[in-house]
Scaffold this motif. Structure first.
Motif, short mmCIF file in Angstrom:
data_model
loop_
_atom_site.label_atom_id
_atom_site.label_comp_id
_atom_site.label_asym_id
_atom_site.label_seq_id
_atom_site.Cartn_x
_atom_site.Cartn_y
_atom_site.Cartn_z
N THR A 432 13.44 -12.97 -11.16
CA THR A 432 13.14 -12.85 -9.73
C THR A 432 12.79 -11.42 -9.33
OG1 THR A 432 15.46 -12.54 -9.35
CG2 THR A 432 14.58 -14.75 -8.93
N SER A 433 13.08 -10.42 -10.16
CA SER A 433 12.95 -9.04 -9.68
C SER A 433 11.50 -8.54 -9.70
CB SER A 433 13.84 -8.11 -10.49
OG SER A 433 13.69 -8.38 -11.83
N TYR A 434 11.19 -7.66 -8.73
CA TYR A 434 9.88 -7.01 -8.70
C TYR A 434 9.92 -5.84 -9.67
CZ TYR A 434 8.19 -9.57 -4.67
OH TYR A 434 7.75 -10.56 -3.84
N PRO A 435 8.80 -5.50 -10.32
CA PRO A 435 8.83 -4.37 -11.25
C PRO A 435 8.93 -3.04 -10.53
CG PRO A 435 6.62 -5.29 -11.10
CD PRO A 435 7.50 -6.16 -10.25
N VAL A 436 9.31 -2.03 -11.29
CA VAL A 436 9.31 -0.65 -10.79
C VAL A 436 7.91 -0.35 -10.25
CG1 VAL A 436 9.26 1.70 -11.71
CG2 VAL A 436 11.18 0.19 -12.25
N GLY A 437 7.83 0.29 -9.08
CA GLY A 437 6.51 0.59 -8.50
C GLY A 437 6.63 0.86 -7.01
N VAL A 438 5.48 1.09 -6.38
CA VAL A 438 5.45 1.45 -4.96
C VAL A 438 4.96 0.24 -4.16
CG1 VAL A 438 4.44 3.05 -3.28
CG2 VAL A 438 4.92 3.82 -5.60
N TYR A 439 5.66 -0.04 -3.06
CA TYR A 439 5.30 -1.20 -2.24
C TYR A 439 5.00 -0.75 -0.81
CZ TYR A 439 6.95 -3.66 -6.29
OH TYR A 439 7.09 -4.10 -7.58
N HIS A 440 3.84 -1.18 -0.30
CA HIS A 440 3.40 -0.82 1.05
C HIS A 440 3.39 -2.08 1.91
CE1 HIS A 440 1.93 3.19 -0.10
NE2 HIS A 440 1.62 2.61 -1.25
N PRO A 441 3.44 -1.92 3.25
CA PRO A 441 3.30 -3.10 4.11
C PRO A 441 1.91 -3.71 3.96
CG PRO A 441 4.03 -1.17 5.37
CD PRO A 441 3.63 -0.69 4.02
N THR A 442 1.81 -4.96 4.36
CA THR A 442 0.48 -5.57 4.39
C THR A 442 -0.41 -4.73 5.32
OG1 THR A 442 -0.60 -7.71 4.56
CG2 THR A 442 0.90 -7.16 6.34
N PRO A 443 -1.73 -4.60 5.06
CA PRO A 443 -2.56 -3.65 5.83
C PRO A 443 -2.42 -3.77 7.34
CG PRO A 443 -3.80 -4.46 3.97
CD PRO A 443 -2.50 -5.21 3.95
N SER A 444 -2.29 -5.00 7.89
CA SER A 444 -2.24 -5.10 9.36
C SER A 444 -0.95 -4.55 9.94
CB SER A 444 -2.47 -6.54 9.81
OG SER A 444 -1.57 -7.39 9.16
N ALA A 445 0.07 -4.29 9.11
CA ALA A 445 1.32 -3.74 9.63
C ALA A 445 1.45 -2.25 9.33
CB ALA A 445 2.50 -4.50 9.03
N ARG A 446 0.36 -1.63 8.88
CA ARG A 446 0.46 -0.18 8.57
C ARG A 446 0.17 0.66 9.80
NH1 ARG A 446 -2.32 -0.03 2.65
NH2 ARG A 446 -1.28 -1.94 2.03
N ARG A 447 0.88 1.75 9.92
CA ARG A 447 0.66 2.66 11.05
C ARG A 447 -0.49 3.59 10.73
NH1 ARG A 447 6.66 4.66 12.66
NH2 ARG A 447 6.46 3.65 14.66
N HIS A 448 -1.02 4.22 11.81
CA HIS A 448 -2.17 5.11 11.60
C HIS A 448 -1.87 6.18 10.55
CE1 HIS A 448 -4.45 3.50 14.90
NE2 HIS A 448 -3.43 3.66 15.72
N LEU A 449 -0.65 6.73 10.60
CA LEU A 449 -0.33 7.86 9.72
C LEU A 449 0.17 7.40 8.34
CD1 LEU A 449 1.39 10.26 12.25
CD2 LEU A 449 -0.47 10.92 10.75
N ALA A 450 0.45 6.10 8.20
CA ALA A 450 1.07 5.62 6.96
C ALA A 450 0.28 6.04 5.73
CB ALA A 450 1.18 4.09 7.00
#
Ligand code: ATP
Length: 455
Positions: A432-450
């Motif tokens: 069930t685990s996600y691998p080591v790595g970087v996870y970002h919000p889905t594009p529509s939930a990203r802030r301008h500065l994200a």
């Protein structure tokens, strides 16, 4: 404390200290309409009439995204004017005529500067939604770029206008405000932004008579624009199928193309099918830079600050109503920070709910009034050993899988009876685990500065 000679002393007729003129503006719009980027485009139109050139690209600078009194995206604007020199580049079109940005500029005639600042302020006052409560336009004019700390404080913290006023007096800047002085925070930060870590946004505006009616922008053309111009970012969200280039407010913007390189936005403009474009301007911006994230300790994450914090998960994640996920991490020095991954970010709660005690993570996000971090991103740095299931080793002589002798007692080959210690097991992450790595919000939930991430 040294004071510079004022650019234009109050009541004086002239007095430019010799450089090109930076103008910063803010707080011109209200939730009912308007847009500070449009006010700046009006300034560009006025500058052409006034016979003063634009030097460098106009700037669209996003500031602290957690400020409760912002109208929308906490944007401030700035541009530099002078007597243009060197190469010039087309960065916009207004009234069917190009807007040129010169690579360099010289100080214009001091009389022209004085008249230009008056004219610019009149234009801001006329175009700003000053009748709306809480809209108190401000203009800052100065003949040099302001110290960068005025930007860093405004993008990462909550700033007192009186402190900015003191700094502006020290710099010899001219300040015009109507109503409260709050707008000088943004107006001066836009001038102070170093501008080296940057992206671009090309903004196309609506014909005035269409403002308030539904926008016509063809989503298929936006998707294909992004596909054929990989330098663009945040044009649409494949997961939620939302188009991200057009706002949903009654403002004059038709669409905005965000880009890592200016050429991508300039070329892609022709690919977007839409209602008629009244005017367009290319801005240099700090969007997508993550500049708002400070490396604060947990104790330093005061209300309305944003931070990036390394730590270790210390309790199992809790599933909250609405699909949000909360989990605590222990950061340097033992301080515990509560993190919440909100459902609209889609990716983050999915990853967060699989976290296990002992996972090493890096989290970033913002704080409101209540303690805790609302996540804007999450990196899984190292998975906790507890997340791995041990697999018995294979016997190298018999090539048979060994048998477990019980908890922490090791393994034995069923053929040759050779034994192995527990550490000989091979570890496999639980499915069930996600691998080591970087996870970002889905594009529509990203802030301008994200910080920019995959889409
Ligand atoms: P839009 O994005 O639609 O242009 P906005 O969201 O930028 O609107 P404004 O109407 O400009 O909102 O209001 C934000 C106000 O907050 C401005 O007066 C600005 O000077 C001020 N401000 C911005 N950042 C800070 C900060 N870090 N500390 C204190 N005041 C700030």
């Amino acid at each position: 404390m040294t004071r510079r000679a004022p650019l234009i002393p109050p009541g004086a007729v002239s007095g430019s200290a010799g450089g090109t003129i930076w103008i910063g503006i803010d707080d011109t719009d209200s939730p009912e309409g308007g847009c500070t980027t449009w006010v700046l485009s009006e300034l560009l139109r006025e500058s052409r009439i006034a016979g003063i050139d634009l030097v460098g690209e106009p700037r669209l600078v996003r500031l602290n995204p957690n400020i409760p009194w912002k109208t929308r995206g906490n944007a401030a604007l700035a541009a530099r004017f002078g007597s243009g020199r060197g190469a010039r580049r087309r960065i916009g079109e207004i009234d069917g005529r190009p807007i040129w940005a010169f690579a360099e500029g010289r100080a214009p005639d001091p009389d022209l500067v004085r008249r230009w600042i008056d004219r610019a302020w009149n234009c801001v006052r006329q175009v700003a939604r000053s009748e709306s409560p809480g809209t108190d336009p401000a203009l800052v004019a100065v003949d040099h770029r302001l110290p960068a700390d005025l930007y860093w404080n405004a993008v990462r913290d909550v700033v007192r206008p009186q402190d900015v006023r003191t700094a502006l007096e020290r710099e010899g800047a001219l300040v015009r405000t109507s109503g409260s002085e709050r707008g000088i925070v943004g107006a001066s930060a836009a001038i102070a932004w170093p501008g080296t870590r940057r992206t671009w946004e090309l903004i196309a505006y609506r014909e005035p008579q269409r403002i308030g009616r539904p926008r016509v922008v063809d989503p298929t053309s936006v998707r294909s624009a992004q596909a054929s111009h990989p330098g663009l970012f945040l044009c649409h969200d494949p997961r939620t199928r939302r188009m991200l280039v057009a706002p949903h407010t009654p403002c004059p913007i038709l669409f905005g193309l965000r880009a890592r390189r200016p050429e991508a936005a300039l070329r892609a403009r022709h690919s977007v099918r839409s209602e008629p474009v009244d005017r367009w301007v290319l801005f240099r911006t700090n969007q997508g830079t993550g500049d708002h994230l400070g490396r604060w300790t947990v104790e330093e994450i005061r209300p309305y600050r944003s931070a990036i914090v390394p730590g270790t998960v210390v309790a199992a994640p809790e599933l909250l109503e609405g699909g949000h996920v909360r989990f605590p991490i222990e950061a340097a020095g033992g301080a515990v920070l509560r993190c919440v991954a909100f459902e609209p970010t889609k990716t983050l709660p999915r990853v967060a709910r699989t976290l296990a005690v002992g996972d090493r993570v890096l989290v970033w996000g913002s704080r409101g009034l209540a303690p805790g971090l609302r996540l804007e991103g999450l990196a899984l740095v190292r998975l906790s050993p507890a997340r791995f299931s041990p697999r018995p080793p294979r016997c190298p002589s018999c090539r048979r899988t060994t048998d477990s002798l019980g908890f922490r007692r090791g393994y034995r080959c069923p053929g040759c009876r050779r034994r192995w210690p527990p550490e000989a097991a091979t570890l496999r992450p639980r499915p069930t685990s996600y691998p080591v790595g970087v996870y970002h919000p889905t594009p529509s939930a990203r802030r301008h500065l994200a910080v920019l991430g995959p889409e």
